[in-house]
Design a protein around this motif. Structure first.
Motif, short mmCIF file in Angstrom:
data_model
loop_
_atom_site.label_atom_id
_atom_site.label_comp_id
_atom_site.label_asym_id
_atom_site.label_seq_id
_atom_site.Cartn_x
_atom_site.Cartn_y
_atom_site.Cartn_z
N ASN A 30 -9.57 -3.30 -45.00
CA ASN A 30 -9.83 -2.16 -44.11
C ASN A 30 -9.37 -2.46 -42.69
O ASN A 30 -8.84 -1.57 -42.01
CB ASN A 30 -11.32 -1.80 -44.12
CG ASN A 30 -11.74 -1.13 -45.41
OD1 ASN A 30 -10.91 -0.59 -46.16
ND2 ASN A 30 -13.03 -1.15 -45.70
N ALA A 31 -9.58 -3.68 -42.23
CA ALA A 31 -9.15 -4.06 -40.88
C ALA A 31 -7.63 -4.00 -40.77
O ALA A 31 -7.09 -3.48 -39.78
CB ALA A 31 -9.67 -5.44 -40.53
N ILE A 32 -6.93 -4.49 -41.78
CA ILE A 32 -5.46 -4.47 -41.76
C ILE A 32 -4.98 -3.02 -41.81
O ILE A 32 -4.07 -2.63 -41.06
CB ILE A 32 -4.88 -5.30 -42.91
CG1 ILE A 32 -5.17 -6.78 -42.68
CG2 ILE A 32 -3.38 -5.06 -43.06
CD1 ILE A 32 -4.88 -7.67 -43.87
N ARG A 33 -5.59 -2.22 -42.66
CA ARG A 33 -5.23 -0.80 -42.79
C ARG A 33 -5.40 -0.08 -41.45
O ARG A 33 -4.59 0.76 -41.07
CB ARG A 33 -6.09 -0.16 -43.87
CG ARG A 33 -5.52 1.10 -44.46
CD ARG A 33 -6.34 1.59 -45.66
NE ARG A 33 -6.03 0.81 -46.85
CZ ARG A 33 -6.91 0.07 -47.53
NH1 ARG A 33 -8.17 -0.01 -47.15
NH2 ARG A 33 -6.55 -0.60 -48.60
N ALA A 34 -6.46 -0.43 -40.72
CA ALA A 34 -6.75 0.21 -39.43
C ALA A 34 -5.98 -0.42 -38.28
O ALA A 34 -6.08 0.05 -37.13
CB ALA A 34 -8.25 0.14 -39.14
N GLY A 35 -5.22 -1.48 -38.54
CA GLY A 35 -4.46 -2.13 -37.49
C GLY A 35 -5.30 -3.03 -36.59
O GLY A 35 -4.88 -3.37 -35.49
N ARG A 36 -6.48 -3.41 -37.05
CA ARG A 36 -7.37 -4.27 -36.25
C ARG A 36 -7.26 -5.70 -36.77
O ARG A 36 -8.13 -6.20 -37.48
CB ARG A 36 -8.81 -3.78 -36.35
CG ARG A 36 -9.04 -2.45 -35.67
CD ARG A 36 -10.49 -2.09 -35.73
NE ARG A 36 -11.00 -2.33 -37.09
CZ ARG A 36 -11.73 -1.50 -37.78
NH1 ARG A 36 -12.11 -0.38 -37.25
NH2 ARG A 36 -12.13 -1.79 -39.01
N ILE A 37 -6.20 -6.35 -36.37
CA ILE A 37 -5.94 -7.70 -36.83
C ILE A 37 -6.52 -8.66 -35.80
O ILE A 37 -6.16 -8.64 -34.63
CB ILE A 37 -4.43 -7.93 -37.02
CG1 ILE A 37 -3.94 -6.99 -38.12
CG2 ILE A 37 -4.13 -9.38 -37.34
CD1 ILE A 37 -2.48 -6.73 -38.11
N GLY A 38 -7.44 -9.50 -36.26
CA GLY A 38 -8.07 -10.45 -35.37
C GLY A 38 -7.17 -11.63 -35.06
O GLY A 38 -6.28 -11.97 -35.83
N GLN A 39 -7.40 -12.24 -33.92
CA GLN A 39 -6.66 -13.45 -33.55
C GLN A 39 -7.26 -14.68 -34.20
O GLN A 39 -6.61 -15.71 -34.29
CB GLN A 39 -6.66 -13.63 -32.03
CG GLN A 39 -5.92 -12.56 -31.28
CD GLN A 39 -4.43 -12.55 -31.53
OE1 GLN A 39 -3.86 -11.50 -31.59
NE2 GLN A 39 -3.79 -13.67 -31.67
N GLY A 40 -8.52 -14.57 -34.64
CA GLY A 40 -9.17 -15.71 -35.26
C GLY A 40 -10.17 -15.28 -36.31
O GLY A 40 -10.83 -14.25 -36.16
N TYR A 41 -10.24 -16.05 -37.38
CA TYR A 41 -11.18 -15.80 -38.47
C TYR A 41 -11.87 -17.11 -38.80
O TYR A 41 -11.25 -18.18 -38.73
CB TYR A 41 -10.44 -15.30 -39.72
CG TYR A 41 -9.75 -13.97 -39.55
CD1 TYR A 41 -10.40 -12.78 -39.86
CD2 TYR A 41 -8.45 -13.90 -39.05
CE1 TYR A 41 -9.76 -11.56 -39.70
CE2 TYR A 41 -7.81 -12.68 -38.88
CZ TYR A 41 -8.48 -11.52 -39.20
OH TYR A 41 -7.85 -10.31 -39.03
N LEU A 42 -13.14 -17.03 -39.17
CA LEU A 42 -13.89 -18.20 -39.59
C LEU A 42 -14.45 -17.92 -40.97
O LEU A 42 -15.26 -17.02 -41.15
CB LEU A 42 -15.02 -18.51 -38.61
CG LEU A 42 -15.94 -19.67 -38.95
CD1 LEU A 42 -15.16 -20.99 -39.01
CD2 LEU A 42 -17.07 -19.78 -37.94
N PHE A 43 -13.99 -18.68 -41.96
CA PHE A 43 -14.47 -18.54 -43.32
C PHE A 43 -15.38 -19.72 -43.62
O PHE A 43 -14.97 -20.88 -43.51
CB PHE A 43 -13.33 -18.52 -44.33
CG PHE A 43 -12.46 -17.29 -44.25
CD1 PHE A 43 -13.01 -16.06 -43.94
CD2 PHE A 43 -11.11 -17.36 -44.48
CE1 PHE A 43 -12.23 -14.92 -43.87
CE2 PHE A 43 -10.31 -16.23 -44.43
CZ PHE A 43 -10.87 -15.01 -44.11
N CYS A 44 -16.61 -19.41 -44.01
CA CYS A 44 -17.60 -20.44 -44.32
C CYS A 44 -18.05 -20.27 -45.77
O CYS A 44 -18.17 -19.15 -46.25
CB CYS A 44 -18.82 -20.30 -43.42
SG CYS A 44 -18.43 -20.22 -41.68
N GLY A 45 -18.31 -21.38 -46.42
CA GLY A 45 -18.81 -21.31 -47.79
C GLY A 45 -18.64 -22.63 -48.49
O GLY A 45 -17.96 -23.53 -48.00
#
Length: 170
Positions: A30-45
């Motif tokens: 949804n973020a990519i579709r809306a053009g809201r691409i973040g400069q940073g992502y944190l994946f935890c798990g």
């Protein structure tokens, strides 16, 4: 024939292939579709939950050449998608922080960030086991993460989010 570990051999190649992370995949698409691409992502798990796999899929989605810009459904066939899947895309940098945890390693990363991508739309930096960076390396990385160039996207994957400084998590 060279040995390929099972998780690499059967790694998900599309967002539809990712199992058990529907909420993450939906949010990213949804973020990519809306053009809201973040400069940073944190994946935890925990191990095996698909952190690095989803990071590579984001790299594909941002750089797929089948359209005019980033797409939530990368084709998997263009030069960008193929090179990312094979692990030889020059603009997608995977750094294992368990082995490359020092200030010198982060300095090399910071030196490369200032240059625009050579072949793709975005330079994507995937830092696996980010919690294992030394304290000094985390401090050195913070400035780049706070003010990244527009062509760079950072994806940090960690099994221990509590060891990531609050300044980076925020």
């Amino acid at each position: 024939m060279p040995y390929i570990s099972l998780y690499r051999k059967y790694r998900s190649q599309t967002f539809d292939d990712v199992i058990g992370q529907d909420h993450v995949v939906r949010t990213i698409r949804n973020a990519i579709r809306a053009g809201r691409i973040g400069q940073g992502y944190l994946f935890c798990g925990s191990r095996g939950t698909g952190k690095t796999t989803v990071a590579r899929l984001i790299a594909k989605a941002l750089n797929c050449m089948s359209g005019d810009g980033p797409t939530p459904d990368p084709c998997g066939k263009c030069e960008a998608c193929v090179s990312i899947a094979e692990g030889n895309a020059v603009d997608v940098v995977e750094m294992d922080a368990a082995s490359n945890r020092g200030v010198d390693d982060v300095d090399a990363l910071r030196d490369g960030v200032k240059y625009p991508p050579m072949r793709l739309r975005y330079k994507v930096y995937i830092i696996d086991e980010a919690h294992q960076l030394s304290s000094q390396a985390k401090d050195a990385f913070l400035k780049t993460l706070e003010e990244p160039p527009p062509h760079a996207v950072f994806i940090l994957a960690t099994t221990e989010s509590g060891k990531i400084p609050v300044t980076i998590r925020s």
